[in-house]
Design an enzyme around this catalytic site. Structure first.
Site, mmCIF file in Angstrom:
data_model
loop_
_atom_site.group_PDB
_atom_site.id
_atom_site.type_symbol
_atom_site.label_atom_id
_atom_site.label_comp_id
_atom_site.label_asym_id
_atom_site.label_seq_id
_atom_site.Cartn_x
_atom_site.Cartn_y
_atom_site.Cartn_z
ATOM 1 N N ARG A 21 0.811 -1.195 0.000
ATOM 2 C CA ARG A 21 0.000 0.000 0.000
ATOM 3 C C ARG A 21 0.854 1.258 0.000
ATOM 4 N NH1 ARG A 21 -4.633 -0.827 4.320
ATOM 5 N NH2 ARG A 21 -3.677 -2.875 4.432
ATOM 6 N N SER A 28 7.125 -5.437 6.921
ATOM 7 C CA SER A 28 6.607 -6.313 7.981
ATOM 8 C C SER A 28 7.234 -7.699 8.002
ATOM 9 C CB SER A 28 5.087 -6.397 7.862
ATOM 10 O OG SER A 28 4.576 -5.103 7.863
ATOM 11 N N ASP A 51 4.989 -3.315 10.958
ATOM 12 C CA ASP A 51 3.554 -2.982 10.998
ATOM 13 C C ASP A 51 3.008 -2.898 12.429
ATOM 14 O OD1 ASP A 51 3.872 -5.736 11.148
ATOM 15 O OD2 ASP A 51 2.222 -6.239 9.824
HETATM 16 C C1 BGC Z 1 6.682 -10.884 10.669
HETATM 17 C C2 BGC Z 1 6.491 -9.630 11.475
HETATM 18 C C3 BGC Z 1 5.200 -8.946 11.105
HETATM 19 C C4 BGC Z 1 4.042 -9.929 11.216
HETATM 20 C C5 BGC Z 1 2.709 -9.325 10.866
HETATM 21 C C6 BGC Z 1 5.446 -11.759 10.741
HETATM 22 O O1 BGC Z 1 5.577 -12.830 9.872
HETATM 23 O O2 BGC Z 1 7.779 -11.616 11.133
HETATM 24 O O3 BGC Z 1 7.577 -8.747 11.286
HETATM 25 O O4 BGC Z 1 4.995 -7.854 11.959
HETATM 26 O O5 BGC Z 1 4.293 -11.028 10.362
HETATM 27 O O6 BGC Z 1 2.691 -8.794 9.598
#
Ligand code: BGC
Length: 491
Positions: free
Chosen positions: A110, A180, A233
């Site tokens: 996004r 993320s 995130d």
């Molecule tokens: C990642 C995190 C992320 C989460 C939610 C996980 O697989 O390791 O960094 O915050 O997913 O998106």
């Protein structure tokens, strides 16, 4: 954060089969008539193995809290990375100017622009675009993925309406980049990828600075923008939620993947090599990596063994949206093979990994009809199987077992963080309210999961729960990233 329940990488082949509601009605009726009840040892054992009674959950919460402490003490001290985010200051409301958020973390990415107007005017204008990432880019090369992102970002900026958004003269456009995945941050605007999760496996990235990757691609596309903040995130959710509520201390993501970030006291972080041990900072727990005392079944083990990140993120594989459907599929397959769940044959679709998705479980659990019509339709449409009432009931039981375990384990994780915060601050003890900001499609769209999570909180926290507010803060992570770009602006 992506709002998809599905696996980003393993795309189910839907084939040419089409669902016709008339035919499905016929099947539902005939299936109900051929109901045959019998016990199912696979299901009984699975339910037993997945059980999470309160004392068990208490152990899980304690073990997560222990791993949090270990990870704060030394790098790699526990299962949880407990990443230093370099976010010491959360948004105050005074932020002003035009900032951007770029969010990469699932099957979509996004782009958002936010015109901030300070305490009085707050968010003056915002615009966003969601772009789905072609599957092949998730397992392709770094150049392909970041090239694609930069090209979409360039066309987003090119479409910007000058009257609505105003960049101050002499300034570059600044971005809050939400990435993320587990990243070892080296500053607020740099960090190296530790590992991929959620089915991503882009080559040439592990150990690389993710901001440099984006910068290179932006340069190649003639984009003169700069990343001012690199955020997870969970951090974005915490920051975005804090913008409108002061008591927010934790940001939790329960979507395709899962994570939690929270406000920690610097004096409680021995590994923080800084002159100042006063004040607070945000820790990205990467709790998905937790692996101890989990009720792992043979189905979890087999799913893990076949995943691109084998042996990693085991908690995530039990509680997040990418995996719940796949666990159910594996259990149903074994029930089919050992006790004729759907008659004498094993449906081909049931043998296809990730064919059954968490959103399908949710749809089936919503069914309140006596003969479980929706369950029958979903099974017919997705797995191409005609299920009698007995089989439908069993399918729902499997879904419920997996979702109950997931929701309760997620609740135990939240309790661990709340108690860790309490240990340092005695907030609850002094009657202060603590808000947990929740986001992610699994949390948002699966009422039973939410309820099971809430049950765990009630069982583990009891009366203390009156000081806690669990709030769904939808899609605030983009705003949070833009705000953090503003807080860390070089101008
Ligand atoms: C990642 C995190 C992320 C989460 C939610 C996980 O697989 O390791 O960094 O915050 O997913 O998106």
């Amino acid at each position: 954060m992506s709002l998809m329940f599905s696996s980003p990488v393993v795309t189910p082949t839907i084939g040419s089969f089409t669902f016709s509601s008339r035919r499905s009605n016929y099947i539902v009726m005939s299936a109900v008539r051929s109901n045959s009840a019998s016990t199912c040892p696979v299901l009984t054992k699975f339910q037993k193995d997945c059980a999470t009674p309160t004392p068990y959950l208490r152990n899980v919460a304690n073990a997560i809290a222990d791993d949090m402490r270990a990870g704060l003490a030394v790098e790699g001290g526990g299962d949880l990375d407990m990443i230093l985010t370099y976010v010491d200051a959360l948004p105050s409301g005074n932020e002003e100017g035009l900032f951007y958020a770029l969010d990469l973390g699932g099957t979509n990415f996004r782009v958002r622009s936010v015109q901030l107007g300070g305490k009085k005017k707050r968010v003056i204008a915002t615009e966003s675009e969601q772009i789905s990432i072609p599957q092949k880019l998730m397992i392709g090369t770094r150049e392909e993925l970041f090239g694609f992102i930069a090209s979409k970002l360039a066309s987003f900026v090119a479409k910007e309406k000058p009257g609505r958004f105003r960049l101050e003269e002499g300034r570059k456009r600044e971005i809050g980049f939400t990435f993320s995945f587990p990243v070892k941050q080296t500053s607020i605007d740099s960090g190296t990828l530790i590992k991929w999760t959620k089915g991503f496996k882009v080559s040439g990235m592990e150990g690389k600075d993710v901001v440099s990757c984006l910068n290179e691609a932006m340069e190649a596309h003639g984009l003169d923008m700069r990343v001012s903040a690199l955020v997870n995130d969970g951090v974005g959710t915490l920051a975005g939620a804090r913008y409108s509520e002061e008591d927010v201390m934790i940001g939790v993501i329960l979507g395709t993947g899962t994570n939690a970030c929270y406000v920690e006291q610097k004096h409680a972080i021995p590994k923080l090599q800084s002159n100042s041990s006063s004040g607070t900072t945000i820790i990205n727990t990467e709790w998905g990596g937790f692996s101890k005392v989990l009720p792992q079944t043979i189905f979890d083990q087999e799913m893990d063994a076949n995943s691109p990140n084998r042996g990693e993120h085991l908690y995530e594989k039990m509680i997040s949206g990418m995996y719940l459907g796949e666990i159910v599929r594996r259990v149903l397959l074994q029930m089919c093979e050992t006790s004729d769940l759907f008659g004498q044959f094993v449906p081909v679709k049931l043998s296809t990994p990730f064919e059954l998705r968490t959103e399908h479980l949710c749809k089936m659990q919503e069914d309140t009809t006596d003969d479980l019509q929706t369950v029958g339709s979903v099974l017919y449409k997705i797995l191409e199987v005609e299920a009698n009432l007995n089989a439908r009931r069993r399918v729902v039981e499997v879904c419920d077992t997996v979702v109950k375990r997931g929701g309760r384990l997620a609740g135990a994780g939240i309790v661990a963080i709340l108690e860790k915060i309490e240990e340092e601050t005695e907030r609850m003890g002094s009657g202060k309210r603590t808000v947990v900001a929740m986001d992610g499609a699994l949390y948002e769209k699966y009422p039973q999961y939410q309820q099971y999570m809430q049950d765990a909180l009630v069982e583990l926290l009891g009366d203390k729960l009156r000081h806690i507010a669990i709030k769904h803060t939808k899609d605030v992570s983009g705003l949070g990233a833009a705000l953090l770009a503003a807080t860390n602006s070089i101008y």
